[in-house]
Design a protein around this motif. Structure first.
Motif, mmCIF file in Angstrom:
data_model
loop_
_atom_site.group_PDB
_atom_site.id
_atom_site.type_symbol
_atom_site.label_atom_id
_atom_site.label_comp_id
_atom_site.label_asym_id
_atom_site.label_seq_id
_atom_site.Cartn_x
_atom_site.Cartn_y
_atom_site.Cartn_z
ATOM 1 N N SER A 91 17.885 71.363 69.074
ATOM 2 C CA SER A 91 18.585 72.631 69.027
ATOM 3 C C SER A 91 20.068 72.454 68.720
ATOM 4 C CB SER A 91 18.433 73.368 70.356
ATOM 5 O OG SER A 91 19.132 72.667 71.363
ATOM 6 N N TYR A 92 20.524 71.192 68.724
ATOM 7 C CA TYR A 92 21.948 70.985 68.497
ATOM 8 C C TYR A 92 22.348 71.360 67.077
ATOM 9 C CZ TYR A 92 21.513 68.114 72.703
ATOM 10 O OH TYR A 92 21.255 67.653 73.964
ATOM 11 N N GLY A 93 21.497 70.917 66.126
ATOM 12 C CA GLY A 93 21.877 71.129 64.744
ATOM 13 C C GLY A 93 23.229 70.510 64.475
ATOM 14 N N ASP A 94 24.100 71.277 63.908
ATOM 15 C CA ASP A 94 25.449 70.800 63.644
ATOM 16 C C ASP A 94 26.403 71.120 64.791
ATOM 17 O OD1 ASP A 94 24.729 69.691 61.253
ATOM 18 O OD2 ASP A 94 25.245 71.469 60.084
ATOM 19 N N GLN A 95 25.834 71.652 65.852
ATOM 20 C CA GLN A 95 26.676 71.956 66.999
ATOM 21 C C GLN A 95 26.969 70.695 67.796
ATOM 22 O OE1 GLN A 95 24.492 75.130 69.002
ATOM 23 N NE2 GLN A 95 26.002 76.607 68.217
ATOM 24 N N LYS A 96 28.053 70.759 68.502
ATOM 25 C CA LYS A 96 28.441 69.590 69.285
ATOM 26 C C LYS A 96 27.480 69.387 70.450
ATOM 27 C CE LYS A 96 32.432 67.431 71.446
ATOM 28 N NZ LYS A 96 33.867 67.560 71.754
ATOM 29 N N PRO A 97 26.916 68.206 70.580
ATOM 30 C CA PRO A 97 26.007 67.929 71.706
ATOM 31 C C PRO A 97 26.758 67.988 73.030
ATOM 32 C CG PRO A 97 25.813 66.267 69.990
ATOM 33 C CD PRO A 97 27.037 67.059 69.678
ATOM 34 N N PRO A 98 26.043 68.256 74.108
ATOM 35 C CA PRO A 98 26.693 68.410 75.416
ATOM 36 C C PRO A 98 26.998 67.081 76.092
ATOM 37 C CG PRO A 98 24.358 68.765 75.651
ATOM 38 C CD PRO A 98 24.593 68.503 74.187
ATOM 39 N N TYR A 99 27.026 66.023 75.349
ATOM 40 C CA TYR A 99 27.265 64.716 75.940
ATOM 41 C C TYR A 99 28.714 64.281 75.712
ATOM 42 C CZ TYR A 99 22.178 64.535 75.970
ATOM 43 O OH TYR A 99 20.865 64.804 76.188
ATOM 44 N N SER A 100 29.250 63.634 76.701
ATOM 45 C CA SER A 100 30.593 63.076 76.553
ATOM 46 C C SER A 100 30.512 61.819 75.686
ATOM 47 C CB SER A 100 31.173 62.734 77.918
ATOM 48 O OG SER A 100 30.442 61.673 78.503
ATOM 49 N N TYR A 101 31.680 61.358 75.262
ATOM 50 C CA TYR A 101 31.698 60.120 74.482
ATOM 51 C C TYR A 101 31.170 58.955 75.317
ATOM 52 C CZ TYR A 101 34.418 62.543 70.933
ATOM 53 O OH TYR A 101 34.831 63.409 69.958
#
Length: 280
Positions: A8-18
């Motif tokens: 569902s992320y697609g080109d959206q920023k994933p909810p994970y930190s670096y």
DNA sequence: GAGTGTTTATAGGCTT
DNA sequence: AAGCCTATAAACACTC
């Protein structure tokens, strides 16, 4: 709160930190050891968002690698060409994520400077020996690590073989393949021959593999690693379980500190090339 | 020069 | 409100 699906992320920023993204990359490598470029590659392959503006996020990621104690730099062998070092995850940092979830850290992982220096040396050495798959070096490291308070992993200890994937938020990463280049021989120079002794497993693999019975030493480019269709672990990775295993492997090596279980430097002064270090 | 690693600074969001 | 965590930017040094 339901965790989002990767798809569902697609080109959206994933909810994970670096930190989480880097930990993912390291954990999904056969030897839990990756150069910076491979960490980049893993993240870009798994998360399309990071295929653009690479300069910006890669700068941030490098900052995180240097700034956070949970990442350990493993130097290349001086005889091997190549840029940069290899990076691995501090074993004590495996349980820094809340409930083992990569989405949220329980607390920041910090190590005192002295402990950091010593611990980083040992972990880098162990990772180097594992990556090098060099008998002589492995024995040497084994001796050093034994003196430092490590104990041989219990052969008969029951180990969990299945990780809880019931709350799967991220599908198994099946497209990621082990890096193609051969493993670097990243070992410190040796000025003396180690004592001859039977080889016993002491690799990063053995530290964190779920089932030692089925453990296979993996090297980049080896038939086993090349034939690996999927990583040893699937996401979501449960850091807490991994930490529990680590603690089971090193029962005499840890003591409780304000940062959690820490190595017992005060009990066993380690012997280094330049002699023993002072006891604190 | 490119890639890598370190350090400092700043800002925003979250937790306590 | 204070402290913590994270993201971002930038400068700089080092290595290949």
């Amino acid at each position: 709160m339901p965790r989002p699906l990767k798809m569902s992320y697609g080109d959206q920023k994933p909810p994970y930190s670096y930190i989480s993204l880097t930990a993912m990359a390291i954990i999904h490598s056969p030897q839990r050891l990756l150069p910076l470029s491979e960490i980049y590659r893993f993240i870009m392959e798994q998360f399309p968002y990071y295929r653009k503006n690479t300069q910006k996020w890669q700068n941030s990621l490098r900052h995180n690698l240097s700034f956070n104690d949970c990442f350990i730099k493993v130097p290349r062998n001086v005889t091997k060409a190549g840029k940069g070092s290899y990076w691995t995850l501090h074993p004590m940092a495996f349980d820094m994520f809340e409930n083992g979830s990569l989405l949220r850290r329980r607390k920041r992982f910090r190590v005192k400077q002295l402990e950091k220096d010593l611990s980083n040396w040992k972990l880098a050495a162990a990772a180097a020996a594992a990556a090098a798959n060099n008998d002589m070096v492995s024995h040497y490291m084994d001796d050093q690590l034994t003196q430092l308070g490590f104990v041989e992993p219990p052969r008969s200890a029951p180990l969990p073989t299945n990780y809880d994937l019931g709350n799967a938020s991220v599908p198994a990463i099946s497209t990621y393949k082990a890096p193609p280049p051969p493993p670097p021989s990243i070992v410190p120079s040796l000025s003396q021959s180690p004592a001859v002794r039977p080889k016993r497993a002491f690799t990063i693999e053995s530290l964190i593999a779920p089932d030692p019975k089925g453990l296979v030493h993996l090297d980049y480019g080896s038939p086993v690693a090349d034939g690996l269709k999927k990583p040893l672990f699937n996401l979501p990775f449960n850091f807490n379980e991994l930490a529990a295993q680590y603690h089971m492997y090193f029962p005499n090596f840890l003591y409780n500190s304000q940062y959690g279980n820490m190595p017992c430097y005060h009990k066993t002064p380690p012997l280094f090339h330049n002699g023993p270090l002072p006891v604190f």
